[in-house]
Write a protein that holds these residues in place. Structure first.
Motif, PDB file in Angstrom:
ATOM      1  N   PRO A   5       0.928  -1.165  -0.050  1.00 37.52           N
ATOM      2  CA  PRO A   5      -0.112  -0.092   0.060  1.00 37.52           C
ATOM      3  C   PRO A   5       0.904   1.316  -0.093  1.00 37.52           C
ATOM      4  CG  PRO A   5      -0.741  -1.794   1.683  1.00 37.52           C
ATOM      5  CD  PRO A   5       0.822  -1.946   1.064  1.00 37.52           C
ATOM      6  N   LEU A   6       0.509   2.260  -0.742  1.00 39.75           N
ATOM      7  CA  LEU A   6       1.260   3.400  -0.852  1.00 39.75           C
ATOM      8  C   LEU A   6       1.341   4.181   0.376  1.00 39.75           C
ATOM      9  CD1 LEU A   6      -0.044   4.896  -4.227  1.00 39.75           C
ATOM     10  CD2 LEU A   6       2.377   3.974  -3.839  1.00 39.75           C
ATOM     11  N   SER A   7       0.303   4.027   1.153  1.00 41.26           N
ATOM     12  CA  SER A   7       0.233   4.594   2.632  1.00 41.26           C
ATOM     13  C   SER A   7       1.438   4.193   3.554  1.00 41.26           C
ATOM     14  CB  SER A   7      -1.239   4.392   3.265  1.00 41.26           C
ATOM     15  OG  SER A   7      -1.382   3.152   3.330  1.00 41.26           O
ATOM     16  N   ALA A   8       1.769   2.855   3.334  1.00 43.40           N
ATOM     17  CA  ALA A   8       2.802   2.139   4.127  1.00 43.40           C
ATOM     18  C   ALA A   8       4.136   2.831   3.948  1.00 43.40           C
ATOM     19  CB  ALA A   8       2.762   0.578   3.621  1.00 43.40           C
ATOM     20  N   LEU A   9       4.355   3.453   2.793  1.00 47.32           N
ATOM     21  CA  LEU A   9       5.659   4.042   2.656  1.00 47.32           C
ATOM     22  C   LEU A   9       5.772   4.992   3.803  1.00 47.32           C
ATOM     23  CD1 LEU A   9       5.826   4.311  -1.162  1.00 47.32           C
ATOM     24  CD2 LEU A   9       6.372   2.407   0.229  1.00 47.32           C
ATOM     25  N   SER A 101      10.881  11.758   2.947  1.00 47.69           N
ATOM     26  CA  SER A 101       9.922  10.751   2.866  1.00 47.69           C
ATOM     27  C   SER A 101       8.382  11.006   2.058  1.00 47.69           C
ATOM     28  CB  SER A 101       9.443  10.523   4.237  1.00 47.69           C
ATOM     29  OG  SER A 101       8.890  11.467   4.979  1.00 47.69           O
ATOM     30  N   ASP A 102       8.391  12.349   2.112  1.00 46.98           N
ATOM     31  CA  ASP A 102       6.942  12.919   1.271  1.00 46.98           C
ATOM     32  C   ASP A 102       7.486  12.600  -0.024  1.00 46.98           C
ATOM     33  OD1 ASP A 102       5.627  13.209   3.768  1.00 46.98           O
ATOM     34  OD2 ASP A 102       5.822  15.541   3.515  1.00 46.98           O
ATOM     35  N   GLU A 103       8.548  13.074  -0.603  1.00 42.36           N
ATOM     36  CA  GLU A 103       8.742  12.833  -1.982  1.00 42.36           C
ATOM     37  C   GLU A 103       8.760  11.768  -2.566  1.00 42.36           C
ATOM     38  OE1 GLU A 103      10.402  14.718   0.393  1.00 42.36           O
ATOM     39  OE2 GLU A 103      10.200  16.842  -0.256  1.00 42.36           O
ATOM     40  N   ILE A 104       9.376  10.628  -1.723  1.00 35.99           N
ATOM     41  CA  ILE A 104       9.620   9.136  -2.093  1.00 35.99           C
ATOM     42  C   ILE A 104       7.842   8.773  -2.081  1.00 35.99           C
ATOM     43  CG2 ILE A 104      10.058   6.979  -0.940  1.00 35.99           C
ATOM     44  CD1 ILE A 104      12.484   8.257   0.088  1.00 35.99           C
ATOM     45  N   GLN A 105       7.221   9.224  -1.500  1.00 34.49           N
ATOM     46  CA  GLN A 105       5.902   8.705  -1.297  1.00 34.49           C
ATOM     47  C   GLN A 105       5.234   8.997  -2.723  1.00 34.49           C
ATOM     48  OE1 GLN A 105       2.857   9.916   1.185  1.00 34.49           O
ATOM     49  NE2 GLN A 105       1.402   8.256   1.201  1.00 34.49           N
ATOM     50  N   LEU A 106       5.396  10.443  -3.198  1.00 34.76           N
ATOM     51  CA  LEU A 106       4.740  11.082  -4.238  1.00 34.76           C
ATOM     52  C   LEU A 106       5.242  10.392  -5.350  1.00 34.76           C
ATOM     53  CD1 LEU A 106       3.079  13.544  -5.145  1.00 34.76           C
ATOM     54  CD2 LEU A 106       4.984  14.915  -5.506  1.00 34.76           C
ATOM     55  N   CYS A 107       6.593  10.109  -5.362  1.00 32.33           N
ATOM     56  CA  CYS A 107       7.128   9.285  -6.694  1.00 32.33           C
ATOM     57  C   CYS A 107       6.737   8.018  -6.913  1.00 32.33           C
ATOM     58  CB  CYS A 107       9.116   9.378  -6.230  1.00 32.33           C
ATOM     59  SG  CYS A 107       9.708   8.976  -7.703  1.00 32.33           S
ATOM     60  N   ALA A 108       6.479   7.456  -5.819  1.00 33.39           N
ATOM     61  CA  ALA A 108       5.966   6.039  -5.757  1.00 33.39           C
ATOM     62  C   ALA A 108       4.604   6.130  -6.676  1.00 33.39           C
ATOM     63  CB  ALA A 108       5.773   5.456  -4.496  1.00 33.39           C
ATOM     64  N   LEU A 148      11.905   3.133  -5.203  1.00 36.53           N
ATOM     65  CA  LEU A 148      11.941   1.576  -5.544  1.00 36.53           C
ATOM     66  C   LEU A 148      12.508   0.783  -4.428  1.00 36.53           C
ATOM     67  CD1 LEU A 148      12.748   1.624  -9.445  1.00 36.53           C
ATOM     68  CD2 LEU A 148      10.527   1.128  -8.245  1.00 36.53           C
ATOM     69  N   GLU A 149      13.676   1.412  -3.896  1.00 37.29           N
ATOM     70  CA  GLU A 149      14.300   0.805  -2.648  1.00 37.29           C
ATOM     71  C   GLU A 149      13.466   0.854  -1.509  1.00 37.29           C
ATOM     72  OE1 GLU A 149      17.845   2.989  -2.487  1.00 37.29           O
ATOM     73  OE2 GLU A 149      18.960   2.022  -4.080  1.00 37.29           O
ATOM     74  N   THR A 150      12.617   1.971  -1.291  1.00 39.89           N
ATOM     75  CA  THR A 150      11.912   1.995  -0.117  1.00 39.89           C
ATOM     76  C   THR A 150      10.681   1.112  -0.341  1.00 39.89           C
ATOM     77  OG1 THR A 150      12.207   4.422   0.232  1.00 39.89           O
ATOM     78  CG2 THR A 150      10.407   3.559   1.229  1.00 39.89           C
ATOM     79  N   VAL A 151      10.035   0.961  -1.309  1.00 39.79           N
ATOM     80  CA  VAL A 151       9.072   0.024  -1.645  1.00 39.79           C
ATOM     81  C   VAL A 151       9.565  -1.418  -1.196  1.00 39.79           C
ATOM     82  CG1 VAL A 151       7.521  -1.272  -3.218  1.00 39.79           C
ATOM     83  CG2 VAL A 151       7.803   1.269  -3.154  1.00 39.79           C
ATOM     84  N   ALA A 152      11.083  -1.700  -1.817  1.00 38.33           N
ATOM     85  CA  ALA A 152      11.368  -3.127  -1.499  1.00 38.33           C
ATOM     86  C   ALA A 152      11.539  -3.390   0.021  1.00 38.33           C
ATOM     87  CB  ALA A 152      12.694  -3.220  -2.236  1.00 38.33           C
ATOM     88  N   ARG A 153      12.046  -2.412   0.789  1.00 45.17           N
ATOM     89  CA  ARG A 153      12.255  -2.497   2.126  1.00 45.17           C
ATOM     90  C   ARG A 153      11.003  -2.649   2.855  1.00 45.17           C
ATOM     91  NH1 ARG A 153      15.963   1.594   1.541  1.00 45.17           N
ATOM     92  NH2 ARG A 153      14.680   3.160   2.395  1.00 45.17           N
ATOM     93  N   VAL A 154       9.897  -1.990   2.604  1.00 46.54           N
ATOM     94  CA  VAL A 154       8.563  -2.404   2.912  1.00 46.54           C
ATOM     95  C   VAL A 154       7.913  -3.425   2.874  1.00 46.54           C
ATOM     96  CG1 VAL A 154       6.125  -1.265   3.163  1.00 46.54           C
ATOM     97  CG2 VAL A 154       8.070   0.344   3.159  1.00 46.54           C
ATOM     98  N   ARG A 155       8.237  -3.953   1.572  1.00 44.65           N
ATOM     99  CA  ARG A 155       7.638  -5.303   1.092  1.00 44.65           C
ATOM    100  C   ARG A 155       8.260  -6.408   2.078  1.00 44.65           C
ATOM    101  NH1 ARG A 155       8.238  -5.020  -3.927  1.00 44.65           N
ATOM    102  NH2 ARG A 155       6.075  -4.464  -4.419  1.00 44.65           N
TER     103      ARG A 155
END
Length: 201
Positions: A5-9, A101-108, A148-155
């Motif tokens: 979920p994008l909110s999880a980032l 963190s906000d920029e990373i979520q927006l980019c995702a 992409l790296e943040t998504v991988a860590r969260v997953r």
């Protein structure tokens, strides 16, 4: 592959333990900060689509990127009616942060839109309620890689099913799950070390 979920980032950026509590253990509580954020998003999400000065404003846009493994709801997507270019806009209760963190979520969010539309999205925007100011966010190669790296860590965290131990800090006072998490109490719990010592050589 589990869809993140994008909110999880944002939750993970605030605290990995909070992220696991919310998304794996389904824990949730509200405080005045989350209530302010909820009211802001209800106001944004509740508006009807409209077109002004050549820009179409779509609210509460659901996205799902199968190959990237992400899904969520975007606060707003602006569409240039001439070029068809899309721009995600994320609304935040507070003010700009010292970490991206906000920029990373927006980019995702933009990466999801790109997979769904086949369009390259070059820029988005963050609107902050505390400053009532809009900040343009270019989607650079480095920001895309960080997303992409943040998504991988969260997953990895969510798929592990393991909730990280508490680590008390100043940020804990702003957390709506403070009473659930009990970082001061559980952070002093040494029972795991005690049991490990009993069975060690």
């Amino acid at each position: 592959m589990r869809s993140v979920p994008l909110s999880a980032l944002q939750h993970h950026a605030f605290c990995p333990r909070q992220c696991a509590l919310i998304h794996n253990e389904q824990a949730w509580a509200e405080n005045y900060l989350t209530a302010q954020g909820r009211v802001l998003h209800e106001r944004v999400d509740g508006g009807e689509p409209e077109t002004r000065k050549g820009v179409r404003f779509e609210r509460s846009v659901q996205v799902s990127a199968v190959w990237l493994g992400m899904h969520g709801v975007l606060d707003m997507v602006e569409c240039d009616t001439r070029s068809g270019c899309l721009k995600p806009v994320e609304y935040k209760r507070g003010k700009p942060k010292t970490v991206p963190s906000d920029e990373i979520q927006l980019c995702a969010q933009a990466l999801c839109l790109e997979e769904m539309t086949g369009q390259t999205i070059t820029e988005g925007a963050l609107w902050y309620g505390q400053t009532r100011h809009r900040v343009a966010v270019p989607f650079s190669d480095s920001l895309r890689q960080a997303a992409l790296e943040t998504v991988a860590r969260v997953r990895e965290l969510l798929e592990s099913g393991i909730t990280p131990p508490p680590k008390y800090g100043k940020h804990c006072k702003a957390c709506s799950l403070l009473e659930w998490c009990q970082p001061k109490l559980l952070g002093k719990d040494r029972s795991r070390d005690y049991v490990a010592d009993l069975f060690s050589d």
